[in-house]
Design a protein around this motif. Sequence first.
Motif, PDB file in Angstrom:
ATOM      1  N   ARG A  13       0.838  -1.206   0.000  1.00 51.08           N
ATOM      2  CA  ARG A  13       0.000   0.000   0.000  1.00 51.08           C
ATOM      3  C   ARG A  13       0.868   1.250   0.000  1.00 51.08           C
ATOM      4  N   ALA A  14       1.950   1.220   0.730  1.00 54.97           N
ATOM      5  CA  ALA A  14       2.864   2.362   0.728  1.00 54.97           C
ATOM      6  C   ALA A  14       3.483   2.539  -0.654  1.00 54.97           C
ATOM      7  N   ILE A  15       3.861   1.449  -1.286  1.00 51.40           N
ATOM      8  CA  ILE A  15       4.445   1.504  -2.632  1.00 51.40           C
ATOM      9  C   ILE A  15       3.446   2.112  -3.607  1.00 51.40           C
ATOM     10  N   SER A  16       2.179   1.737  -3.476  1.00 47.85           N
ATOM     11  CA  SER A  16       1.164   2.214  -4.414  1.00 47.85           C
ATOM     12  C   SER A  16       0.982   3.727  -4.343  1.00 47.85           C
ATOM     13  N   LYS A  17       1.357   4.337  -3.246  1.00 40.34           N
ATOM     14  CA  LYS A  17       1.184   5.773  -3.062  1.00 40.34           C
ATOM     15  C   LYS A  17       2.355   6.593  -3.608  1.00 40.34           C
ATOM     16  N   LEU A  18       3.416   5.937  -4.030  1.00 40.05           N
ATOM     17  CA  LEU A  18       4.584   6.669  -4.529  1.00 40.05           C
ATOM     18  C   LEU A  18       4.306   7.415  -5.834  1.00 40.05           C
ATOM     19  N   GLY A  19       3.415   6.901  -6.653  1.00 38.07           N
ATOM     20  CA  GLY A  19       3.140   7.531  -7.939  1.00 38.07           C
ATOM     21  C   GLY A  19       2.436   8.869  -7.813  1.00 38.07           C
ATOM     22  N   ARG A  20       1.402   8.923  -6.998  1.00 35.30           N
ATOM     23  CA  ARG A  20       0.640  10.168  -6.837  1.00 35.30           C
ATOM     24  C   ARG A  20       1.398  11.122  -5.913  1.00 35.30           C
ATOM     25  N   PHE A  21       1.783  10.636  -4.735  1.00 34.63           N
ATOM     26  CA  PHE A  21       2.672  11.301  -3.785  1.00 34.63           C
ATOM     27  C   PHE A  21       2.224  12.692  -3.342  1.00 34.63           C
ATOM     28  N   GLY A  22       0.918  12.850  -3.183  1.00 35.36           N
ATOM     29  CA  GLY A  22       0.416  14.090  -2.596  1.00 35.36           C
ATOM     30  C   GLY A  22       0.707  14.130  -1.105  1.00 35.36           C
ATOM     31  N   ASP A  23       0.333  15.214  -0.455  1.00 39.61           N
ATOM     32  CA  ASP A  23       0.587  15.360   0.983  1.00 39.61           C
ATOM     33  C   ASP A  23      -0.012  14.199   1.778  1.00 39.61           C
ATOM     34  N   ARG A  24      -1.246  13.838   1.441  1.00 47.75           N
ATOM     35  CA  ARG A  24      -1.917  12.733   2.149  1.00 47.75           C
ATOM     36  C   ARG A  24      -1.167  11.417   1.903  1.00 47.75           C
ATOM     37  N   ASP A  25      -0.727  11.195   0.661  1.00 47.85           N
ATOM     38  CA  ASP A  25       0.014   9.972   0.342  1.00 47.85           C
ATOM     39  C   ASP A  25       1.297   9.890   1.154  1.00 47.85           C
ATOM     40  N   GLN A  26       1.997  11.006   1.256  1.00 51.87           N
ATOM     41  CA  GLN A  26       3.259  11.021   2.005  1.00 51.87           C
ATOM     42  C   GLN A  26       3.028  10.711   3.481  1.00 51.87           C
ATOM     43  N   SER A  27       2.000  11.313   4.070  1.00 49.97           N
ATOM     44  CA  SER A  27       1.734  11.034   5.492  1.00 49.97           C
ATOM     45  C   SER A  27       1.240   9.605   5.680  1.00 49.97           C
ATOM     46  N   ASP A  28       0.474   9.079   4.719  1.00 42.80           N
ATOM     47  CA  ASP A  28       0.045   7.680   4.794  1.00 42.80           C
ATOM     48  C   ASP A  28       1.237   6.729   4.735  1.00 42.80           C
ATOM     49  N   ILE A  29       2.178   7.002   3.843  1.00 43.10           N
ATOM     50  CA  ILE A  29       3.369   6.158   3.726  1.00 43.10           C
ATOM     51  C   ILE A  29       4.136   6.147   5.043  1.00 43.10           C
ATOM     52  N   GLN A  30       4.350   7.320   5.616  1.00 45.81           N
ATOM     53  CA  GLN A  30       5.089   7.395   6.875  1.00 45.81           C
ATOM     54  C   GLN A  30       4.356   6.647   7.982  1.00 45.81           C
ATOM     55  N   ALA A  31       3.035   6.773   8.027  1.00 43.16           N
ATOM     56  CA  ALA A  31       2.252   6.055   9.043  1.00 43.16           C
ATOM     57  C   ALA A  31       2.353   4.544   8.838  1.00 43.16           C
ATOM     58  N   LEU A  32       2.283   4.100   7.605  1.00 45.65           N
ATOM     59  CA  LEU A  32       2.401   2.666   7.317  1.00 45.65           C
ATOM     60  C   LEU A  32       3.777   2.132   7.698  1.00 45.65           C
ATOM     61  N   LEU A  33       4.815   2.927   7.460  1.00 47.24           N
ATOM     62  CA  LEU A  33       6.173   2.477   7.780  1.00 47.24           C
ATOM     63  C   LEU A  33       6.419   2.401   9.285  1.00 47.24           C
ATOM     64  N   ARG A  34       5.598   3.068  10.072  1.00 45.13           N
ATOM     65  CA  ARG A  34       5.749   3.026  11.529  1.00 45.13           C
ATOM     66  C   ARG A  34       4.963   1.879  12.178  1.00 45.13           C
ATOM     67  N   LEU A  35       4.187   1.135  11.382  1.00 48.44           N
ATOM     68  CA  LEU A  35       3.413   0.020  11.941  1.00 48.44           C
ATOM     69  C   LEU A  35       4.349  -1.099  12.394  1.00 48.44           C
ATOM     70  N   PRO A  36       3.948  -1.813  13.443  1.00 53.21           N
ATOM     71  CA  PRO A  36       4.763  -2.951  13.893  1.00 53.21           C
ATOM     72  C   PRO A  36       4.918  -3.984  12.777  1.00 53.21           C
ATOM     73  N   GLY A  37       6.101  -4.509  12.658  1.00 54.73           N
ATOM     74  CA  GLY A  37       6.361  -5.553  11.673  1.00 54.73           C
ATOM     75  C   GLY A  37       6.680  -5.056  10.276  1.00 54.73           C
ATOM     76  N   VAL A  38       6.625  -3.753  10.062  1.00 51.85           N
ATOM     77  CA  VAL A  38       6.958  -3.191   8.747  1.00 51.85           C
ATOM     78  C   VAL A  38       8.405  -2.721   8.798  1.00 51.85           C
ATOM     79  N   GLU A  39       9.213  -3.237   7.895  1.00 51.18           N
ATOM     80  CA  GLU A  39      10.629  -2.885   7.860  1.00 51.18           C
ATOM     81  C   GLU A  39      10.883  -1.956   6.680  1.00 51.18           C
TER      82      GLU A  39
END
Length: 76
Positions: A13-39
């Motif tokens: 899901r984080a990868i899928s947001k790289l193409g559009r990369f709006g402000d919301r996408d960037q904050s979503d990516i950062q939130a996803l990367l902070r989830l437990p078990g995500v490296e």
Amino acid sequence: MLLFFGFDSERSRAISKLGRFGDRDQSDIQALLRLPGVEVEEFERLAREAIDYYVGNHLPIWGNVKVVLDYYHNGG
């Protein structure tokens, strides 16, 4: 512009947001990367693989990956 790597997970899901990369996408990516078990290393590996399949100029997507990784590694 949508990158998707064919399986359902936080990383894809984080990868899928790289193409559009709006402000919301960037904050979503950062939130996803902070989830437990995500490296972040796995995210980076999947991003590299997904970019190989991207049709179009890869440079903007690489720039987006760099922004994500810089923000993450600098405590963002």
